[in-house]
Each structure stands twice: as structure tokens, then as C-alpha cells.
Design a protein around this motif. Structure first.
Motif, PDB file in Angstrom:
ATOM      1  N   ARG A 224       0.891  -1.421  -0.040  1.00  0.00           N
ATOM      2  CA  ARG A 224      -0.286   0.094   0.074  1.00  0.00           C
ATOM      3  C   ARG A 224       0.982   1.144  -0.022  1.00  0.00           C
ATOM      4  O   ARG A 224       0.530   2.342  -0.803  1.00  0.00           O
ATOM      5  CB  ARG A 224      -1.287  -0.116   1.311  1.00  0.00           C
ATOM      6  N   SER A 225       1.822   1.319   0.802  1.00  0.00           N
ATOM      7  CA  SER A 225       2.932   2.250   0.708  1.00  0.00           C
ATOM      8  C   SER A 225       3.390   2.509  -0.517  1.00  0.00           C
ATOM      9  O   SER A 225       3.410   3.932  -1.062  1.00  0.00           O
ATOM     10  CB  SER A 225       3.865   2.063   1.922  1.00  0.00           C
TER      11      SER A 225
ATOM     12  N   LEU B 262       2.208   1.685  -3.754  1.00  0.00           N
ATOM     13  CA  LEU B 262       1.070   1.801  -4.567  1.00  0.00           C
ATOM     14  C   LEU B 262       0.080   3.245  -4.267  1.00  0.00           C
ATOM     15  O   LEU B 262      -0.168   3.738  -5.334  1.00  0.00           O
ATOM     16  CB  LEU B 262      -0.083   0.694  -4.799  1.00  0.00           C
ATOM     17  N   GLU B 263       0.133   3.463  -3.177  1.00  0.00           N
ATOM     18  CA  GLU B 263      -0.713   4.895  -2.871  1.00  0.00           C
ATOM     19  C   GLU B 263       0.197   5.793  -2.553  1.00  0.00           C
ATOM     20  O   GLU B 263      -0.092   7.070  -2.271  1.00  0.00           O
ATOM     21  CB  GLU B 263      -1.454   4.531  -1.723  1.00  0.00           C
ATOM     22  N   TYR B 264       1.584   5.673  -2.682  1.00  0.00           N
ATOM     23  CA  TYR B 264       2.603   6.947  -2.463  1.00  0.00           C
ATOM     24  C   TYR B 264       2.288   7.417  -1.160  1.00  0.00           C
ATOM     25  O   TYR B 264       2.158   8.523  -0.953  1.00  0.00           O
ATOM     26  CB  TYR B 264       2.557   7.790  -3.428  1.00  0.00           C
ATOM     27  N   ARG B 265       2.252   6.451  -0.115  1.00  0.00           N
ATOM     28  CA  ARG B 265       2.132   7.172   1.294  1.00  0.00           C
ATOM     29  C   ARG B 265       3.222   6.470   2.153  1.00  0.00           C
ATOM     30  O   ARG B 265       3.591   5.151   2.131  1.00  0.00           O
ATOM     31  CB  ARG B 265       0.657   6.475   2.062  1.00  0.00           C
TER      32      ARG B 265
ATOM     33  N   GLU C 174       2.610   6.209   8.267  1.00  0.00           N
ATOM     34  CA  GLU C 174       1.138   6.873   8.238  1.00  0.00           C
ATOM     35  C   GLU C 174       0.119   5.640   8.296  1.00  0.00           C
ATOM     36  O   GLU C 174      -0.830   5.425   8.945  1.00  0.00           O
ATOM     37  CB  GLU C 174       1.079   7.692   7.037  1.00  0.00           C
ATOM     38  N   LEU C 175       0.567   4.610   7.337  1.00  0.00           N
ATOM     39  CA  LEU C 175      -0.362   3.205   7.285  1.00  0.00           C
ATOM     40  C   LEU C 175      -0.139   2.452   8.628  1.00  0.00           C
ATOM     41  O   LEU C 175      -1.313   1.905   8.897  1.00  0.00           O
ATOM     42  CB  LEU C 175       0.278   2.556   6.102  1.00  0.00           C
TER      43      LEU C 175
ATOM     44  N   GLU D 249      -2.691   4.188  10.848  1.00  0.00           N
ATOM     45  CA  GLU D 249      -4.081   4.082  10.601  1.00  0.00           C
ATOM     46  C   GLU D 249      -4.418   2.545  10.725  1.00  0.00           C
ATOM     47  O   GLU D 249      -5.685   2.540  11.284  1.00  0.00           O
ATOM     48  CB  GLU D 249      -4.173   4.223   8.862  1.00  0.00           C
ATOM     49  N   SER D 250      -3.661   1.518  10.660  1.00  0.00           N
ATOM     50  CA  SER D 250      -3.790   0.326  10.728  1.00  0.00           C
ATOM     51  C   SER D 250      -4.092  -0.093  12.383  1.00  0.00           C
ATOM     52  O   SER D 250      -5.087  -0.793  12.513  1.00  0.00           O
ATOM     53  CB  SER D 250      -2.637  -0.777  10.475  1.00  0.00           C
TER      54      SER D 250
ATOM     55  N   SER E 209     -10.119  10.504   6.034  1.00  0.00           N
ATOM     56  CA  SER E 209      -8.789  11.006   5.168  1.00  0.00           C
ATOM     57  C   SER E 209      -9.155  12.790   5.194  1.00  0.00           C
ATOM     58  O   SER E 209     -10.202  13.263   4.973  1.00  0.00           O
ATOM     59  CB  SER E 209      -8.726  10.790   3.981  1.00  0.00           C
TER      60      SER E 209
END
Length: 134
Positions: A106-107, A109-112, A116-117, A120-121, A132
Motif C-alpha cells: 500500500r505504501s 502503490l498509494e505513495y504514502r 502513516e499506514l 492507520e492500521s 482522510s
């Protein structure tokens, strides 16, 4: 591993229209080094100094032992390599993997940021709603 041929001609036509299946070590779970197969309780009992680091900086924490890898370096690096290996050959991909590898994917592919993830998790795991800012 790819599905390339089927002996039965009746099955061949059906199989050829199915997606290719590949297995890759790039999406393996985080390597836990000397703590592999331990529960958190066993890990913290064996290496008490790890407890605070793992709880406060989960993305940076590296399990004890030579083969241990962090989410932010080892797992994220493998996720980047996986995405780079796709190039243009796969318009759609279904990845079946573990939690830390999903966060790393996700980091990428989502450029995050992975930090942060992780936060969030943790919020979602605790039952909080995540909004968001966009």
C-alpha cells in the motif's frame, strides 16, 4: 510458478483463459530472525528490551538475529521490487500475503509513508474510524 499447459484438451481451453498464477518470495511476511515462530509474549520475555521499540516504532523495529528485517527497510524494499517487476505486463494483480507486506505494498502503490499506514492500521484495529483529509 506459471500455469503453462494442461494435458486434457477439454480443460486446456478453460485454463488458457484463466489468469497466470505466480508465486514470489518478494511478498513473504517480515523475517523475524531469531524470533521466528515466537508469540509476542515469548518475544518480549526472551528480549525484554525489544518490547518498547516494537510497540512505539513498529515500522523501524528489527527483530533480533541476523535475518531479522524491519517493515520500513526490508519488507518495503521487497514490495518496491515486486511492483517494479510488474512493469506493464499485468494490468490487474491480486496479491495474497501477510499484514506487513500489505502495508508495504500500500505504501508503494498509494505513495504514502509506511508510518502513516501503520498508525492507520492501529486505529482500525482498535475500532476507530479513519478519515482522510482530502
Amino acid at each position: 510458478m506459471s500455469i503453462t499447459s494442461v494435458a486434457d484438451p477439454h480443460l486446456r481451453a478453460h485454463t488458457e483463459s484463466r489468469p497466470t498464477v505466480e508465486v514470489t518470495a518478494l511478498l513473504n511476511e517480515q523475517h523475524y530472525g531469531d524470533a521466528t515462530y515466537m508469540t509476542k509474549r515469548q518475544l518480549f520475555a526472551t528480549w525484554p528490551a525489544c518490547a518498547e521499540d516494537r510497540q512505539t516504532a513498529k515500522h523501524l523495529w528489527k527483530p533480533p538475529g541476523e535475518d531479522g528485517e524491519s517493515l520500513a527497510v526490508g519488507v518495503l524494499g521487497r514490495a518496491r521490487a515486486f511492483v517494479a517487476s510488474l512493469e506493464e505486463r499485468a494490468p490487474s494483480v491480486v496479491a495474497v500475503t501477510h499484514h506487513t507486506a500489505i502495508l508495504a505494498l500500500r505504501s508503494v502503490l498509494e505513495y504514502r509513508p509506511v508510518t502513516e499506514l501503520v498508525v492507520e492500521s492501529l486505529f482500525l484495529k482498535a475500532g476507530f474510524e479513519v478519515c482522510s483529509a482530502g
